[in-house]
Design a protein around this motif. Structure first.
Motif, PDB file in Angstrom:
ATOM      1  N   GLY A 153      39.991  47.273  45.168  1.00  0.00           N
ATOM      2  CA  GLY A 153      39.072  46.449  45.874  1.00  0.00           C
ATOM      3  C   GLY A 153      37.682  46.163  45.607  1.00  0.00           C
ATOM      4  N   VAL A 154      37.610  46.482  44.180  1.00  0.00           N
ATOM      5  CA  VAL A 154      36.185  46.192  43.686  1.00  0.00           C
ATOM      6  C   VAL A 154      36.441  44.611  42.778  1.00  0.00           C
ATOM      7  N   ALA A 155      35.124  43.938  43.128  1.00  0.00           N
ATOM      8  CA  ALA A 155      35.062  42.558  42.392  1.00  0.00           C
ATOM      9  C   ALA A 155      33.794  42.399  41.574  1.00  0.00           C
ATOM     10  N   LYS A 156      33.527  42.423  40.450  1.00  0.00           N
ATOM     11  CA  LYS A 156      32.170  42.515  39.659  1.00  0.00           C
ATOM     12  C   LYS A 156      32.520  41.381  38.608  1.00  0.00           C
ATOM     13  N   VAL A 157      32.134  40.235  38.887  1.00  0.00           N
ATOM     14  CA  VAL A 157      32.302  39.144  37.973  1.00  0.00           C
ATOM     15  C   VAL A 157      31.247  38.701  37.188  1.00  0.00           C
ATOM     16  N   MET A 158      31.855  38.183  35.764  1.00  0.00           N
ATOM     17  CA  MET A 158      31.135  37.629  34.745  1.00  0.00           C
ATOM     18  C   MET A 158      31.417  36.104  35.055  1.00  0.00           C
ATOM     19  N   ASN A 159      30.817  35.239  35.609  1.00  0.00           N
ATOM     20  CA  ASN A 159      30.760  33.629  35.617  1.00  0.00           C
ATOM     21  C   ASN A 159      30.431  33.086  34.163  1.00  0.00           C
ATOM     22  N   ASN A 212      25.246  44.537  29.820  1.00  0.00           N
ATOM     23  CA  ASN A 212      25.758  45.217  30.845  1.00  0.00           C
ATOM     24  C   ASN A 212      27.378  44.782  31.061  1.00  0.00           C
ATOM     25  N   ALA A 213      28.268  45.753  30.786  1.00  0.00           N
ATOM     26  CA  ALA A 213      29.806  45.528  30.697  1.00  0.00           C
ATOM     27  C   ALA A 213      30.279  45.913  31.966  1.00  0.00           C
ATOM     28  N   ASP A 214      29.559  46.158  33.020  1.00  0.00           N
ATOM     29  CA  ASP A 214      30.060  46.736  34.209  1.00  0.00           C
ATOM     30  C   ASP A 214      30.715  45.678  34.982  1.00  0.00           C
ATOM     31  N   ILE A 215      31.679  45.105  34.671  1.00  0.00           N
ATOM     32  CA  ILE A 215      32.284  44.041  35.356  1.00  0.00           C
ATOM     33  C   ILE A 215      34.092  44.236  35.219  1.00  0.00           C
ATOM     34  N   ASN A 216      34.689  43.621  36.159  1.00  0.00           N
ATOM     35  CA  ASN A 216      36.025  43.580  36.026  1.00  0.00           C
ATOM     36  C   ASN A 216      36.888  42.442  36.221  1.00  0.00           C
ATOM     37  N   ILE A 217      36.035  41.224  36.516  1.00  0.00           N
ATOM     38  CA  ILE A 217      36.751  39.861  36.535  1.00  0.00           C
ATOM     39  C   ILE A 217      35.929  39.030  35.648  1.00  0.00           C
ATOM     40  N   ILE A 218      36.706  38.209  34.752  1.00  0.00           N
ATOM     41  CA  ILE A 218      36.019  37.249  34.030  1.00  0.00           C
ATOM     42  C   ILE A 218      36.570  36.059  34.858  1.00  0.00           C
ATOM     43  N   TYR A 219      35.648  34.955  35.394  1.00  0.00           N
ATOM     44  CA  TYR A 219      35.908  33.650  35.647  1.00  0.00           C
ATOM     45  C   TYR A 219      35.476  32.616  34.729  1.00  0.00           C
ATOM     46  N   GLY A 220      36.153  31.629  34.413  1.00  0.00           N
ATOM     47  CA  GLY A 220      35.818  30.531  33.595  1.00  0.00           C
ATOM     48  C   GLY A 220      36.142  29.187  34.180  1.00  0.00           C
ATOM     49  N   ALA A 235      36.382  41.623  21.650  1.00  0.00           N
ATOM     50  CA  ALA A 235      35.633  41.855  20.460  1.00  0.00           C
ATOM     51  C   ALA A 235      34.872  43.081  20.480  1.00  0.00           C
ATOM     52  N   ALA A 236      34.376  43.277  21.863  1.00  0.00           N
ATOM     53  CA  ALA A 236      33.673  44.716  22.255  1.00  0.00           C
ATOM     54  C   ALA A 236      34.240  45.883  22.303  1.00  0.00           C
ATOM     55  N   GLY A 237      35.837  45.688  21.956  1.00  0.00           N
ATOM     56  CA  GLY A 237      36.756  46.830  21.760  1.00  0.00           C
ATOM     57  C   GLY A 237      36.807  47.517  23.298  1.00  0.00           C
ATOM     58  N   LYS A 238      36.984  46.618  24.118  1.00  0.00           N
ATOM     59  CA  LYS A 238      37.216  47.247  25.485  1.00  0.00           C
ATOM     60  C   LYS A 238      38.857  46.911  25.741  1.00  0.00           C
ATOM     61  N   SER A 239      39.303  47.837  26.727  1.00  0.00           N
ATOM     62  CA  SER A 239      40.827  47.589  27.003  1.00  0.00           C
ATOM     63  C   SER A 239      40.839  46.567  28.189  1.00  0.00           C
ATOM     64  N   GLN A 240      41.928  45.984  28.412  1.00  0.00           N
ATOM     65  CA  GLN A 240      42.288  44.848  29.439  1.00  0.00           C
ATOM     66  C   GLN A 240      42.811  45.688  30.608  1.00  0.00           C
ATOM     67  N   ASP A 241      42.967  47.080  30.403  1.00  0.00           N
ATOM     68  CA  ASP A 241      43.306  47.585  31.718  1.00  0.00           C
ATOM     69  C   ASP A 241      42.117  47.776  32.843  1.00  0.00           C
ATOM     70  N   GLY A 242      42.655  47.298  33.978  1.00  0.00           N
ATOM     71  CA  GLY A 242      41.415  47.216  35.176  1.00  0.00           C
ATOM     72  C   GLY A 242      40.382  45.795  34.964  1.00  0.00           C
ATOM     73  N   LEU A 243      40.959  44.860  34.223  1.00  0.00           N
ATOM     74  CA  LEU A 243      40.465  43.649  33.938  1.00  0.00           C
ATOM     75  C   LEU A 243      41.219  42.410  34.625  1.00  0.00           C
ATOM     76  N   LEU A 244      40.659  41.371  35.363  1.00  0.00           N
ATOM     77  CA  LEU A 244      41.135  40.255  35.738  1.00  0.00           C
ATOM     78  C   LEU A 244      40.644  39.170  35.075  1.00  0.00           C
ATOM     79  N   THR A 245      41.419  38.339  34.307  1.00  0.00           N
ATOM     80  CA  THR A 245      40.696  36.967  33.877  1.00  0.00           C
ATOM     81  C   THR A 245      41.418  35.890  34.586  1.00  0.00           C
TER      82      THR A 245
END
Length: 345
Positions: A153-159, A212-220, A235-245
């Motif tokens: 239920g958490v949504a932190k977006v990188m637009n 700041n990498a505290d996001i869990n949604i990438i929207y393009g 590229a930052a070596g982060k897992s896609q677990d817990g991420l939505l693109t």
């Protein structure tokens, strides 16, 4: 005259009438349409062009394309070249909205109707485009549902946006508004200018994530933007677990490959470029025949989850083929929820 002769006469008359109608229809078709695209190397526009040329061929219309390559001066020169050649109709995808205004005046002076694709311009007659805000909104709703179910239920977006064009700004606004209908406390952590291309999207996304990498949604706002953002994440070596693109466009093969191979790439706001090109040709024919058309001819979109793309496209590993029956069955809204005019309020 007996019944058989009467029927023979009627049939002959019907054939003659059909032939005359076909002839009249052929005479009312433009012979040549000039299309000035803004970025022909982009998958979206390549498929718009495919739709235009395929429909033009069906109607016996020559469709010539020139590419502005994101340079407004080249766009102006290309459009002026088409006007000088005396094309019957001009179609333009604006590089930027202000730069196209003088072209509309020049075309009008030459009695050449203009159809705009994608973005509105002051003084236009008609534009073929999706409802950008609606497209973002409904993908935001789907993202909210996903986040509620899979992301706690958490949504932190990188637009990864594109502030240059009102159409892409509307998509970003719509996405956040739709997302907040499901998750009211959703926040936009980063609001970036990805330039609409993968290299720029990667660059700005990498810089943002370093801060700041505290996001869990990438929207393009298009597929290049979402994929550039995802590439920066990887590229930052982060897992896609817990991420939505979430991508936008369904522009070509890239989004299909991403939905098949990237665990976080689960939602795509499909915009069906082939259909938009097809519709632009229909609009050009109507203007050529002095028919009234709406200022905005809406092209349909649909949010796709997981393998929903298979409802609309066949893919053999190298080529995608649109399923016209499925796409033509989509009903675009009669009116957009918000337009560029709402950005000025």
């Amino acid at each position: 005259m007996n019944w058989s002769k009467t029927m023979l006469f009627a049939s002959a008359a019907a054939v003659a009438f059909a032939a005359a109608s076909a002839s009249a229809q052929a005479q009312n078709m433009p012979k040549k349409i000039g299309y000035v695209t803004n970025y022909a190397t982009h998958e979206w526009y390549q498929n718009v062009i495919k739709g235009m040329k395929a429909h033009g061929k069906e109607l016996g219309i020559e469709v010539e394309v020139q590419d502005a390559n994101l340079d407004i001066s080249k766009q102006v020169a290309a459009a002026e070249d088409f006007i000088a050649k005396g094309v019957d109709v001009l179609i333009i995808t604006p590089v930027n909205e202000e730069g196209v205004v003088p072209l509309l005046r020049q075309a009008k002076a030459a009695n050449i109707p203009v159809v705009l694709e994608g973005n509105p311009v002051k003084g236009m007659t008609t534009m073929v485009a999706i409802c950008d805000y609606d497209t973002g909104y409904f993908s935001g709703v789907e993202a909210g549902k996903y986040a509620k179910e899979k992301l706690g239920g958490v949504a932190k977006v990188m637009n990864v946006g594109l502030p240059l064009l009102s159409a892409t700004v509307l998509r970003s606004h719509g996405f956040m508004d739709g997302l907040k209908t499901i998750i009211p406390d959703a926040v936009m952590v980063h609001d970036l200018d990805g330039g609409g291309n993968p290299d720029r999207a990667l660059e700005v996304s990498s810089a943002a994530l370093a801060k700041n990498a505290d996001i869990n949604i990438i929207y393009g706002i298009n597929d290049s933007s979402s994929l550039g953002g995802l590439q920066a994440w990887k590229a930052a070596g982060k897992s896609q677990d817990g991420l939505l693109t979430v991508g936008t466009g369904g522009e070509g093969l890239a989004f299909i490959n991403a939905m098949q191979n990237e665990p976080s790439y689960r939602i795509e706001a499909a915009m069906f470029p082939e259909k938009e090109g097809f519709t632009a040709i229909d609009a050009a024919v109507k203007l050529f025949n002095n028919e009234e058309v709406p200022e905005h001819i809406v092209s349909p979109t649909a949010p796709m989850n997981g393998e929903d793309w298979k409802k609309f496209y066949d893919y053999d590993g190298t080529t995608r083929t649109i399923k016209w029956d499925a796409v033509n069955a989509l009903q675009p809204p009669a009116k957009c929820m918000k337009t560029s005019a709402d950005l000025k309020k």
